[in-house]
Design a protein around this motif. Sequence first.
Motif, PDB file in Angstrom:
ATOM      1  N   ALA A  53     -32.438 109.125  56.716  1.00 52.49           N
ATOM      2  CA  ALA A  53     -33.102 109.602  57.925  1.00 52.49           C
ATOM      3  C   ALA A  53     -34.619 109.444  57.887  1.00 52.49           C
ATOM      4  N   VAL A  54     -35.108 108.525  57.062  1.00 49.07           N
ATOM      5  CA  VAL A  54     -36.546 108.212  57.036  1.00 49.07           C
ATOM      6  C   VAL A  54     -36.714 106.719  57.328  1.00 49.07           C
ATOM      7  N   PRO A  55     -37.452 106.355  58.390  1.00 50.49           N
ATOM      8  CA  PRO A  55     -37.621 104.934  58.710  1.00 50.49           C
ATOM      9  C   PRO A  55     -38.293 104.158  57.577  1.00 50.49           C
ATOM     10  N   VAL A  56     -37.808 102.955  57.341  1.00 48.36           N
ATOM     11  CA  VAL A  56     -38.386 102.109  56.299  1.00 48.36           C
ATOM     12  C   VAL A  56     -38.467 100.688  56.827  1.00 48.36           C
ATOM     13  N   ARG A  57     -39.605 100.056  56.638  1.00 49.61           N
ATOM     14  CA  ARG A  57     -39.758  98.671  57.071  1.00 49.61           C
ATOM     15  C   ARG A  57     -39.137  97.751  56.021  1.00 49.61           C
ATOM     16  N   VAL A  58     -38.434  96.734  56.482  1.00 52.27           N
ATOM     17  CA  VAL A  58     -37.733  95.811  55.581  1.00 52.27           C
ATOM     18  C   VAL A  58     -38.247  94.400  55.840  1.00 52.27           C
ATOM     19  N   ILE A  59     -38.751  93.775  54.795  1.00 51.58           N
ATOM     20  CA  ILE A  59     -39.326  92.436  54.924  1.00 51.58           C
ATOM     21  C   ILE A  59     -38.268  91.356  54.759  1.00 51.58           C
ATOM     22  N   ALA A  64     -33.973  94.823  51.285  1.00 55.34           N
ATOM     23  CA  ALA A  64     -32.857  95.565  51.882  1.00 55.34           C
ATOM     24  C   ALA A  64     -31.878  96.011  50.802  1.00 55.34           C
ATOM     25  N   GLU A  65     -31.587  95.134  49.844  1.00 49.75           N
ATOM     26  CA  GLU A  65     -30.670  95.497  48.756  1.00 49.75           C
ATOM     27  C   GLU A  65     -31.267  96.583  47.875  1.00 49.75           C
ATOM     28  N   THR A  66     -32.574  96.526  47.654  1.00 45.68           N
ATOM     29  CA  THR A  66     -33.239  97.544  46.832  1.00 45.68           C
ATOM     30  C   THR A  66     -33.248  98.898  47.528  1.00 45.68           C
ATOM     31  N   GLN A  67     -33.549  98.886  48.813  1.00 43.00           N
ATOM     32  CA  GLN A  67     -33.676 100.145  49.549  1.00 43.00           C
ATOM     33  C   GLN A  67     -32.334 100.787  49.859  1.00 43.00           C
ATOM     34  N   PHE A  68     -31.305  99.964  50.107  1.00 40.59           N
ATOM     35  CA  PHE A  68     -30.044 100.519  50.590  1.00 40.59           C
ATOM     36  C   PHE A  68     -28.862 100.288  49.658  1.00 40.59           C
ATOM     37  N   ALA A  75     -27.599  96.488  53.901  1.00 39.93           N
ATOM     38  CA  ALA A  75     -27.977  95.244  53.227  1.00 39.93           C
ATOM     39  C   ALA A  75     -27.256  94.059  53.841  1.00 39.93           C
ATOM     40  N   ARG A  76     -25.998  94.237  54.178  1.00 37.83           N
ATOM     41  CA  ARG A  76     -25.218  93.161  54.785  1.00 37.83           C
ATOM     42  C   ARG A  76     -25.676  92.905  56.227  1.00 37.83           C
ATOM     43  N   MET A  77     -26.074  93.946  56.936  1.00 36.20           N
ATOM     44  CA  MET A  77     -26.593  93.775  58.288  1.00 36.20           C
ATOM     45  C   MET A  77     -27.876  92.947  58.266  1.00 36.20           C
ATOM     46  N   PHE A  78     -28.764  93.260  57.335  1.00 35.79           N
ATOM     47  CA  PHE A  78     -30.014  92.511  57.242  1.00 35.79           C
ATOM     48  C   PHE A  78     -29.764  91.066  56.805  1.00 35.79           C
ATOM     49  N   ALA A  79     -28.812  90.859  55.912  1.00 39.10           N
ATOM     50  CA  ALA A  79     -28.498  89.498  55.478  1.00 39.10           C
ATOM     51  C   ALA A  79     -28.058  88.646  56.667  1.00 39.10           C
ATOM     52  N   ILE A 150     -13.480  90.002  42.420  1.00 34.31           N
ATOM     53  CA  ILE A 150     -14.037  90.857  43.476  1.00 34.31           C
ATOM     54  C   ILE A 150     -15.080  91.803  42.889  1.00 34.31           C
ATOM     55  N   THR A 151     -14.759  92.382  41.746  1.00 30.84           N
ATOM     56  CA  THR A 151     -15.692  93.298  41.093  1.00 30.84           C
ATOM     57  C   THR A 151     -16.983  92.590  40.710  1.00 30.84           C
ATOM     58  N   ALA A 152     -16.895  91.316  40.359  1.00 29.07           N
ATOM     59  CA  ALA A 152     -18.071  90.556  39.932  1.00 29.07           C
ATOM     60  C   ALA A 152     -19.034  90.274  41.074  1.00 29.07           C
ATOM     61  N   ASP A 153     -18.568  90.357  42.307  1.00 31.12           N
ATOM     62  CA  ASP A 153     -19.423  90.089  43.470  1.00 31.12           C
ATOM     63  C   ASP A 153     -19.819  91.408  44.114  1.00 31.12           C
ATOM     64  N   ALA A 154     -20.958  91.926  43.686  1.00 30.61           N
ATOM     65  CA  ALA A 154     -21.395  93.245  44.158  1.00 30.61           C
ATOM     66  C   ALA A 154     -21.805  93.246  45.620  1.00 30.61           C
ATOM     67  N   SER A 155     -21.989  92.063  46.212  1.00 32.91           N
ATOM     68  CA  SER A 155     -22.406  92.021  47.616  1.00 32.91           C
ATOM     69  C   SER A 155     -21.243  92.204  48.579  1.00 32.91           C
ATOM     70  N   LEU A 156     -20.014  92.188  48.062  1.00 30.50           N
ATOM     71  CA  LEU A 156     -18.855  92.401  48.924  1.00 30.50           C
ATOM     72  C   LEU A 156     -18.826  93.848  49.433  1.00 30.50           C
ATOM     73  N   PRO A 157     -18.273  94.076  50.622  1.00 35.46           N
ATOM     74  CA  PRO A 157     -18.237  95.440  51.163  1.00 35.46           C
ATOM     75  C   PRO A 157     -17.085  96.281  50.629  1.00 35.46           C
TER      76      PRO A 157
END
Length: 268
Positions: A53-59, A64-68, A75-79, A150-157
């Motif tokens: 609930a705190v706005p954060v600017r994402v470059i 995005a991965e670090t912040q979320f 992170a997936r939305m920003f990607a 699947i476990t090896a790919d941390a970017s999966l949802p």
Amino acid sequence: GMTISFDLIPEGWRVPGVLVEINKTGVIRGLTEMPSRVLFLGQKLTAGLATAAVPVRVIDNVEAETQFGVGSMLARMFAAYKRIDRETETWAIPMADLGAGVAASGTIVFSGTVSAPGTLNLYIAGRRVRVAVAAAQSVASIATAVGAAITADASLPVTASVDTATVTLTARHKGENGNAIDVRVNYWPGELTPAGLVATITPLASGAGNPDITAALTAMADDWYTAIVMPYTDSANMVLLEAALTDRFGPLVAKDAVAFAAFRGTYA
């Protein structure tokens, strides 16, 4: 007389004809007082450094991965967004999972007898996971290999657990959105399931309990976001968003915005 210079048409061009070139260097792009800021509402993982609930600017995607959190909804939305627009200023207001929520889950059950070696092409939310399959390899061994991939790919949802020949997929986040995570084998022409192997997929389901966006809308405060990306379509949250947009459109605020949401289903 006035000299006309061209950027793309050679000055020594002697072939007859009408050649037109448009130079836009002096053009004002967009309204000069329009901020053009895109705001993403969505969920973060506990691994993300951002405060809910705190706005954060994402470059970029790395931030995005670090912040979320890697593999998080935001992170997936920003990607996805940064693939089509890397110029517009982007912000997010992250939310934690609803404590009372339920994470969607589904299964992949392997059966049959593999008669020839091949490659299993599994797609989860459009991302390909590839696993080598040997002739006569047991279905339990294949399931273990798929779970590990699947476990090896941390970017999966999703996360994966294995029980004999069954791989259970569980959404990383609680909430209804997990029900829309697509799981399939073979997408592109030429991708074939190894001969004799059968993969029976039960789609992810039973996800429930989206976060309440009230705190996120309050956190927008007096900042002007011209576009809002809304990941939820449940009635309660949509009513809250509509009220916030109506208020911002009013003459005492005059910081209007357009919101985007997506619904997956049939026309009916």
